[in-house]
Motif scaffolding. Sequence first.
Motif, mmCIF file in Angstrom:
data_model
loop_
_atom_site.group_PDB
_atom_site.id
_atom_site.type_symbol
_atom_site.label_atom_id
_atom_site.label_comp_id
_atom_site.label_asym_id
_atom_site.label_seq_id
_atom_site.Cartn_x
_atom_site.Cartn_y
_atom_site.Cartn_z
ATOM 1 N N ILE A 193 0.708 -1.186 0.013
ATOM 2 C CA ILE A 193 0.170 -0.025 -0.088
ATOM 3 C C ILE A 193 0.635 1.427 0.155
ATOM 4 O O ILE A 193 0.585 2.460 -0.795
ATOM 5 N N ALA A 194 2.043 1.143 0.818
ATOM 6 C CA ALA A 194 2.781 2.397 0.985
ATOM 7 C C ALA A 194 3.443 2.859 -0.263
ATOM 8 O O ALA A 194 3.574 3.821 -0.849
ATOM 9 N N ASP A 195 3.900 1.643 -1.652
ATOM 10 C CA ASP A 195 4.475 1.746 -2.555
ATOM 11 C C ASP A 195 3.381 2.192 -3.556
ATOM 12 O O ASP A 195 3.576 3.008 -4.608
ATOM 13 N N SER A 196 2.205 2.153 -3.348
ATOM 14 C CA SER A 196 1.088 2.782 -4.238
ATOM 15 C C SER A 196 1.158 4.460 -4.189
ATOM 16 O O SER A 196 0.747 5.021 -5.382
ATOM 17 N N PHE A 197 1.277 4.716 -3.061
ATOM 18 C CA PHE A 197 1.310 6.217 -2.892
ATOM 19 C C PHE A 197 2.680 6.847 -3.571
ATOM 20 O O PHE A 197 2.596 7.975 -4.218
ATOM 21 N N ILE A 198 3.617 6.124 -3.334
ATOM 22 C CA ILE A 198 4.833 6.597 -3.916
ATOM 23 C C ILE A 198 4.886 6.546 -5.532
ATOM 24 O O ILE A 198 4.987 7.377 -6.396
ATOM 25 N N PHE A 199 4.184 5.456 -6.062
ATOM 26 C CA PHE A 199 3.838 5.261 -7.315
ATOM 27 C C PHE A 199 2.926 6.309 -8.078
ATOM 28 O O PHE A 199 3.093 7.040 -9.029
ATOM 29 N N LEU A 200 1.846 6.561 -7.267
ATOM 30 C CA LEU A 200 0.961 7.723 -7.970
ATOM 31 C C LEU A 200 1.733 8.973 -7.775
ATOM 32 O O LEU A 200 1.342 9.868 -8.625
ATOM 33 N N ASN A 201 2.362 9.401 -6.691
ATOM 34 C CA ASN A 201 2.897 10.502 -6.497
ATOM 35 C C ASN A 201 4.224 10.815 -7.500
ATOM 36 O O ASN A 201 4.922 12.007 -7.617
ATOM 37 N N GLU A 202 4.471 9.840 -8.331
ATOM 38 C CA GLU A 202 5.749 9.787 -9.269
ATOM 39 C C GLU A 202 5.143 10.492 -10.644
ATOM 40 O O GLU A 202 5.967 10.646 -11.522
ATOM 41 N N GLY A 203 3.866 10.679 -10.882
ATOM 42 C CA GLY A 203 2.996 11.266 -11.966
ATOM 43 C C GLY A 203 2.814 10.209 -13.091
ATOM 44 O O GLY A 203 3.350 10.804 -14.149
ATOM 45 N N ASN A 204 2.371 9.208 -12.658
ATOM 46 C CA ASN A 204 2.283 8.122 -13.751
ATOM 47 C C ASN A 204 0.907 8.415 -14.678
ATOM 48 O O ASN A 204 0.508 7.454 -15.637
ATOM 49 N N GLY A 205 0.358 9.334 -14.245
ATOM 50 C CA GLY A 205 -0.799 9.782 -15.075
ATOM 51 C C GLY A 205 -2.060 8.744 -14.970
ATOM 52 O O GLY A 205 -2.752 8.099 -15.960
ATOM 53 N N ILE A 206 -2.152 8.314 -13.695
ATOM 54 C CA ILE A 206 -3.408 7.288 -13.744
ATOM 55 C C ILE A 206 -4.727 7.899 -13.643
ATOM 56 O O ILE A 206 -5.038 9.175 -12.897
ATOM 57 N N ASP A 207 -5.596 7.271 -14.378
ATOM 58 C CA ASP A 207 -6.856 7.917 -14.473
ATOM 59 C C ASP A 207 -7.946 7.541 -13.545
ATOM 60 O O ASP A 207 -8.854 8.196 -13.015
ATOM 61 N N GLU A 208 -7.726 6.166 -12.975
ATOM 62 C CA GLU A 208 -8.929 5.353 -12.013
ATOM 63 C C GLU A 208 -8.090 4.757 -10.957
ATOM 64 O O GLU A 208 -6.933 3.869 -11.238
ATOM 65 N N ILE A 209 -8.330 4.608 -9.765
ATOM 66 C CA ILE A 209 -8.100 3.685 -8.624
ATOM 67 C C ILE A 209 -9.059 3.112 -8.054
ATOM 68 O O ILE A 209 -10.022 3.584 -7.854
ATOM 69 N N TYR A 210 -8.942 1.580 -8.024
ATOM 70 C CA TYR A 210 -9.719 0.870 -7.795
ATOM 71 C C TYR A 210 -9.331 0.242 -6.431
ATOM 72 O O TYR A 210 -8.199 -0.516 -6.257
ATOM 73 N N CYS A 211 -9.988 0.427 -5.064
ATOM 74 C CA CYS A 211 -9.522 -0.112 -3.925
ATOM 75 C C CYS A 211 -10.875 -1.241 -3.234
ATOM 76 O O CYS A 211 -12.050 -0.720 -3.535
ATOM 77 N N ALA A 212 -10.080 -2.053 -2.824
ATOM 78 C CA ALA A 212 -10.690 -3.184 -2.159
ATOM 79 C C ALA A 212 -11.055 -2.530 -0.636
ATOM 80 O O ALA A 212 -10.050 -2.627 0.306
ATOM 81 N N ILE A 213 -11.930 -1.656 -0.582
ATOM 82 C CA ILE A 213 -12.102 -0.776 0.781
ATOM 83 C C ILE A 213 -11.968 -1.488 2.015
ATOM 84 O O ILE A 213 -11.643 -1.128 3.109
ATOM 85 N N ASP A 214 -12.507 -2.849 2.392
ATOM 86 C CA ASP A 214 -12.283 -3.477 3.545
ATOM 87 C C ASP A 214 -11.014 -4.118 3.767
ATOM 88 O O ASP A 214 -10.917 -4.391 4.831
ATOM 89 N N GLU A 215 -10.199 -3.799 2.920
ATOM 90 C CA GLU A 215 -8.898 -4.310 3.183
ATOM 91 C C GLU A 215 -7.943 -3.016 3.590
ATOM 92 O O GLU A 215 -6.776 -3.225 3.910
ATOM 93 N N LEU A 216 -8.450 -1.871 3.563
ATOM 94 C CA LEU A 216 -7.785 -0.649 3.967
ATOM 95 C C LEU A 216 -8.300 -0.066 5.192
ATOM 96 O O LEU A 216 -9.226 -0.298 5.847
ATOM 97 N N SER A 217 -7.375 0.536 5.780
ATOM 98 C CA SER A 217 -7.615 1.512 7.065
ATOM 99 C C SER A 217 -8.314 2.558 6.502
ATOM 100 O O SER A 217 -8.131 3.181 5.437
ATOM 101 N N GLU A 218 -8.848 3.464 7.659
ATOM 102 C CA GLU A 218 -9.535 4.696 7.224
ATOM 103 C C GLU A 218 -8.639 5.799 6.821
ATOM 104 O O GLU A 218 -8.926 6.388 5.922
#
Length: 469
Positions: A193-218
């Motif tokens: 999960i921590a790597d995903s934020f690094i990936f997003l902030n690198e400017g990879n031009g992501i259009d959509e994020i799909y999250c399995a909400i019950d696997e994540l903290s608030e």
Amino acid sequence: MEYKRGRYSWLLRPFLIIFDLIVINVLAFYFFDFNQSNLNYFSFDFLNNKHILYGLYATVLWLISTSFLKFYEVYRYTSTVNIFSLIVKQVLVFTIIVYAFLGAYRSIDIPSYSALEYLLLCFAGITTAKLVSYFGLKSFRTFLKGNVRRVIIVGKGEGAQELKQLFTQRKALGYSIKGVFANSDNHKFTGNIADSFIFLNEGNGIDEIYCAIDELSEKEVNDYVKYAEVNHCNIKFIPTTNKLLTKRLQTDYYNYLPILSMPKVTLNNDLNKFVKRVFDVIFALMIIILVLSWLTPVLFVLIKLESKGPLFYKHKRNGINYKEFYCYKFRSLKINKEIEGTYITQNDDRVTNIGKFLRKTSLDEFPQFYNVLKSEMSVVGPRPHMLSYTDDYSKKIDKYNFIFRHNVKPGVTGLAQIRGYRGEIKNDEDIINRIKFDNYYIENWSLLLDMKIIFKTIINVFTGQKEAY
């Protein structure tokens, strides 16, 4: 909020609307000889021309009926069966519309077979255009690799894996998976999960994020929502099998897999946002000019006489889409180290004497009208929570309801507050009922409801509330 992506595909819907209106009007001119009647039903000359009258009638009712039936809401994940279902519904509704017009003007002698031919040709052309655009885009995505959405998937559960398989196998949907992230040691994931934020902030031009909400903290959900809002990226949620249905979030089906997304509630449509914003600005200016202009210097003296420290106290809160902002209050506590994550309790020795009065009458909240002018808050809405409470509260209630609550601006006052669910949280029932009233307000918003809440709040300022301490 759903952000439009792509360079030109968004033009397809208005093009289809214009094309359909041209078809139903041009074919009407060809098939219907309205001018055979010499009877005048209207005094204005242009209305005596039945072609013009029918054109206005058919255009308006076509737009209204297609809006209600969501005829043009076709997406890349919409199935062919659903498209034909939309066409059949619209055929039935428009058939009634046409025959209602012909029935209203009995002087018009239109053969029944002419009306039937008109309807058949209309929907032959409209259906052809709809299917050509639908399958044309699918071919464009499959063979030319155009109109593609760049996505990441967050989660390791069954739903996340099924979605990954769907996007991988169904190239015509036009989803390009740029990464799959989960807290797992399995090598098949791009990272945690921590790597995903690094990936997003690198400017990879992501259009959509799909999250399995019950696997994540608030906190992780908050961070994804905030990233999506700042970067105009769509965020969607993959529910677990025991939570397939929720009234709070919009449900779309990708094949047979339900995907949840933040709905555009009535309160957030452009007209209502404008109306509410105008009301907020006018009301906030009235309070600042008529009340705070003289109350502020008076309280400055009283607060300073009793204890050292600033007149105003500011603290971070979560606003719309979890945006953090500084919420202002008149200081009601002695200057000491704040214990993180604690509300003021009854008979709390940190509260000053003048602070007790301010909190009892809710006058300590009045500086938040400056937040209203800054567009960080609204006059009426769900009360903003402390950051330290957001994660704790989400563990006690359904995450879907909690996310829905953050879909609008927080308020200086709110429905939950006037119903007594404010201040200290003594048990789980307090926070559950607070969220229940907040969500009821969002779903049933009107200016009249705002007025009612404001009126009740004004009464509470003079009478006080037992929960205000």
